[in-house]
Design an enzyme around this catalytic site. Structure first.
Site, PDB file in Angstrom:
ATOM      1  N   ASP A  77      -1.500  -2.827  -3.950  1.00  0.00           N
ATOM      2  CA  ASP A  77      -1.794  -1.388  -3.925  1.00  0.00           C
ATOM      3  C   ASP A  77      -0.515  -0.601  -4.164  1.00  0.00           C
ATOM      4  OD1 ASP A  77      -4.448  -1.910  -3.612  1.00  0.00           O
ATOM      5  OD2 ASP A  77      -4.652  -0.981  -1.646  1.00  0.00           O
TER       6      ASP A  77
ATOM      7  N   HIS B 182      -4.274  -0.212   6.428  1.00  0.00           N
ATOM      8  CA  HIS B 182      -3.140   0.717   6.468  1.00  0.00           C
ATOM      9  C   HIS B 182      -2.579   0.827   7.884  1.00  0.00           C
ATOM     10  CE1 HIS B 182      -4.928   2.761   2.646  1.00  0.00           C
ATOM     11  NE2 HIS B 182      -4.488   1.526   2.431  1.00  0.00           N
TER      12      HIS B 182
ATOM     13  N   HIS C 254      -3.272  -9.631  -0.988  1.00  0.00           N
ATOM     14  CA  HIS C 254      -3.515  -8.244  -0.597  1.00  0.00           C
ATOM     15  C   HIS C 254      -4.446  -8.127   0.611  1.00  0.00           C
ATOM     16  CE1 HIS C 254      -3.641  -3.959  -0.782  1.00  0.00           C
ATOM     17  NE2 HIS C 254      -4.960  -3.953  -0.913  1.00  0.00           N
TER      18      HIS C 254
ATOM     19  N   HIS D 199      -3.600  -4.007   2.494  1.00  0.00           N
ATOM     20  CA  HIS D 199      -4.984  -3.522   2.478  1.00  0.00           C
ATOM     21  C   HIS D 199      -5.327  -2.663   3.695  1.00  0.00           C
ATOM     22  CE1 HIS D 199      -8.873  -3.340   0.708  1.00  0.00           C
ATOM     23  NE2 HIS D 199      -9.489  -4.119   1.584  1.00  0.00           N
TER      24      HIS D 199
ATOM     25  N   HIS E 211     -11.379  -0.823  10.098  1.00  0.00           N
ATOM     26  CA  HIS E 211     -11.416  -0.565   8.661  1.00  0.00           C
ATOM     27  C   HIS E 211     -11.100  -1.857   7.897  1.00  0.00           C
ATOM     28  CE1 HIS E 211     -11.684   2.116   5.322  1.00  0.00           C
ATOM     29  NE2 HIS E 211     -10.451   1.898   4.913  1.00  0.00           N
ATOM     30  N   HIS E 212     -11.896  -2.193   6.906  1.00  0.00           N
ATOM     31  CA  HIS E 212     -11.766  -3.432   6.117  1.00  0.00           C
ATOM     32  C   HIS E 212     -11.988  -4.684   6.969  1.00  0.00           C
ATOM     33  CE1 HIS E 212     -10.551  -1.085   2.751  1.00  0.00           C
ATOM     34  NE2 HIS E 212      -9.336  -0.812   3.182  1.00  0.00           N
TER      35      HIS E 212
ATOM     36  N   TYR F  22      -1.743   4.062  -6.432  1.00  0.00           N
ATOM     37  CA  TYR F  22      -2.951   4.784  -6.058  1.00  0.00           C
ATOM     38  C   TYR F  22      -3.360   5.796  -7.125  1.00  0.00           C
ATOM     39  CZ  TYR F  22      -3.071   2.547  -1.538  1.00  0.00           C
ATOM     40  OH  TYR F  22      -3.166   1.603  -0.544  1.00  0.00           O
TER      41      TYR F  22
ATOM     42  N   ASP G 216       0.839  -1.203   0.000  1.00  0.00           N
ATOM     43  CA  ASP G 216       0.000   0.000   0.000  1.00  0.00           C
ATOM     44  C   ASP G 216       0.876   1.255   0.000  1.00  0.00           C
ATOM     45  OD1 ASP G 216      -3.044  -1.068   0.996  1.00  0.00           O
ATOM     46  OD2 ASP G 216      -1.349  -2.360   1.438  1.00  0.00           O
TER      47      ASP G 216
ATOM     48  N   ASN H 138      -6.703  -3.961  -4.558  1.00  0.00           N
ATOM     49  CA  ASN H 138      -7.931  -3.359  -5.065  1.00  0.00           C
ATOM     50  C   ASN H 138      -7.661  -2.071  -5.840  1.00  0.00           C
ATOM     51  OD1 ASN H 138      -7.340  -2.685  -2.168  1.00  0.00           O
ATOM     52  ND2 ASN H 138      -8.858  -1.083  -2.544  1.00  0.00           N
ATOM     53  N   HIS H 139      -6.592  -1.357  -5.532  1.00  0.00           N
ATOM     54  CA  HIS H 139      -6.298  -0.117  -6.254  1.00  0.00           C
ATOM     55  C   HIS H 139      -5.672  -0.375  -7.629  1.00  0.00           C
ATOM     56  CE1 HIS H 139      -7.391   3.025  -3.376  1.00  0.00           C
ATOM     57  NE2 HIS H 139      -7.093   2.143  -2.447  1.00  0.00           N
TER      58      HIS H 139
END
Length: 469
Positions: free
Chosen positions: A196, A357, A318, A355, A327-328, A199, A167, A233-234
């Site tokens: 990731d 952060h 990921h 994924h 988050h997530h 971005y 990321d 995902n990015h």
């Protein structure tokens, strides 16, 4: 008098331990204090890390990855902005005067209102193990020279050091992460990237010029050591409203993988051998359900792993299967339910993901006993299971995540919301060392670390962790 003093202090220590156990059921939640800015700030476009190399049509965004299954080939990639130019790589061993040529391919693509430069990919085959090679790309005045080291021949007691970043993005914090990794005295030789990348999709129309700036940013390291790619995902870049209906389009054009060497049918899931490690890369955002190509490939791949040759079995993906951040939260649950029994069966040593952060390391646990009637529906200690490490803390513009589930789950050994990178240092067939380095510390300082015992060779040994707050 002395005995009373000892007894009193033991009572105090016991009360402290009991108090901590009430607050936190799991391991350590770091109290490390850092600036809690919500977002990271992008580096200005005129930053030195984004500068275009001098000379007309000079090769830029140079990066390498492994080009075969065992480490005797390298894929060299670069972009020329004005015209295709030369598509060959000149290379030679450090101890040789004989220069050889390898010929590659040239690609271009369009994305919304963006047209790429000329993207070159060239595989250099037949390299000798454990050898330093120099290589040149371009021609004439903008000829540029780099070098890389091939890994030792695969074997059970071959030491090797991997770096871990995820990321990343292209912020000031991203730059600190790469710098911290480069200056780490452990000296990672190959980087496992857990997804990731640039971005670019966070900018209007998924501005693909941000893929170019990111490629120039990472060149200082990725041109000299292989970065082993996994898609996050990015990287999906799916914008049907503006006619972009091919997922992973920029990623696929820019970052090749040696997927065919492991009989994969797509570049997003594949495996490589490197020194004493067998690395399996999975795709969290490609179809992975039962009977899909990824599922069928993995079911064929896991039984093939020769633990007497490559005793360390590592999985890179990921989306984490275990995470105690809000988050997530539980986004990796579907993949966990399907694949965790196989990771335990084949004694995967460690699974690296991104994924989320932040950073987190688990105990060795599994959640595979549930059969709808036995009530065993939570993670339990399992010495045949992997250690799960989330390292999505590279520094991207979305910033860190701070909110964690409370209390800390028993399976969570250490968690902290800071930017950083990891080092996975294999010593021999039975022992490896993992250290996590936060960006705010000195280059040799480890905020969290763990000695790992190989599951295949030592399946019942407990492991020693060292975590500092």
């Amino acid at each position: 008098m002395f005995m009373k003093w000892v007894y009193a202090n033991l009572v105090i220590l016991l009360l402290i331990i009991l108090n901590v156990s009430e607050i936190c059921e799991g391991g350590i939640t770091s109290s490390f204090s850092r600036k809690s800015n919500d977002l990271s700030i992008d580096m200005p476009l005129d930053s030195d890390v984004f500068q275009v190399p001098p000379g007309y049509n000079a090769p830029q965004q140079v990066h390498i990855t492994q080009g075969d299954h065992i480490g005797r080939a390298v894929i060299v990639s670069w972009t020329t902005p004005d015209e295709p130019g030369s598509n060959t790589v000149t290379y030679w061993a450090e101890n040789s005067t004989e220069k050889k040529l390898a010929e590659g391919i040239v690609l271009t693509y369009k994305f919304v209102n963006y047209t790429s430069g000329y993207i070159h990919h060239c595989t250099i085959p037949g390299l000798e193990f454990d050898t330093k090679y120099y290589y040149e790309v371009g021609s004439g005045n903008p000829l540029r020279q780099f070098w890389f080291l091939t890994p030792p021949e695969p074997g059970p007691d071959v030491p090797y050091t991997f770096g871990l970043i995820g990321d990343l993005g292209q912020t000031h914090d991203s730059n600190r992460t790469v710098t911290h990794y480069e200056l780490n005295p452990m000296k990672g030789k190959t980087l496992l990237f857990v997804g990731d990348l640039s971005y670019a999709d966070n900018y209007p129309n998924n501005d693909n010029a941000r893929w170019d700036t990111w490629g120039r940013f990472i060149e200082r390291n990725a041109a000299y050591q292989p970065w082993i790619w996994s898609a996050g995902n990015h990287e999906i870049d799916f914008l049907p409203k503006v006619g972009e209906t091919i997922p992973f389009k920029p990623y696929t054009y820019r970052f090749p993988t040696p997927y065919q060497a492991s009989h994969s049918t797509a570049p997003y899931w594949y495996s490589i051998k490197r020194a004493s490690a067998h690395i399996i890369v999975m795709a969290s955002y490609s179809a992975f359900g039962k009977y899909t190509p990824q599922y069928k490939w993995l079911m064929d791949e896991l039984p093939k792993v020769n633990r007497t040759e490559t005793p360390w079995l590592v999985v890179v993906m990921h989306c984490p299967m275990y995470s105690s951040y809000v988050h997530h939260y539980m986004e990796g649950e579907t993949m966990r339910v399907l694949y965790e029994p196989y990771f335990v069966k084949y004694k995967v040593d460690v699974i690296f993901a991104g994924h989320v952060h932040a950073y987190e390391r688990s105990e060795r646990i599994s959640n595979i006993a549930y059969n709808i009637s036995n009530g065993v529906c939570g993670p339990v200690s399992d010495q045949s299971a992997p250690v799960y490490i989330t390292i999505g803390d590279g520094g991207n513009l979305e910033g860190l995540v701070y909110e964690m589930t409370q209390p800390q789950p028993e399976y969570s050994a250490y968690r902290e919301a800071s930017f950083g990178h990891g080092i996975f240092d294999i010593k021999n067939r039975s022992h490896a060392y993992f250290g996590w380095h936060r960006n705010q510390d000195g280059y040799a300082v480890e905020a969290d670390s763990l000695w790992l015992h190989n599951r295949y060779w030592h399946p019942i040994q407990e492991e020693a962790s060292v975590a500092s707050m």
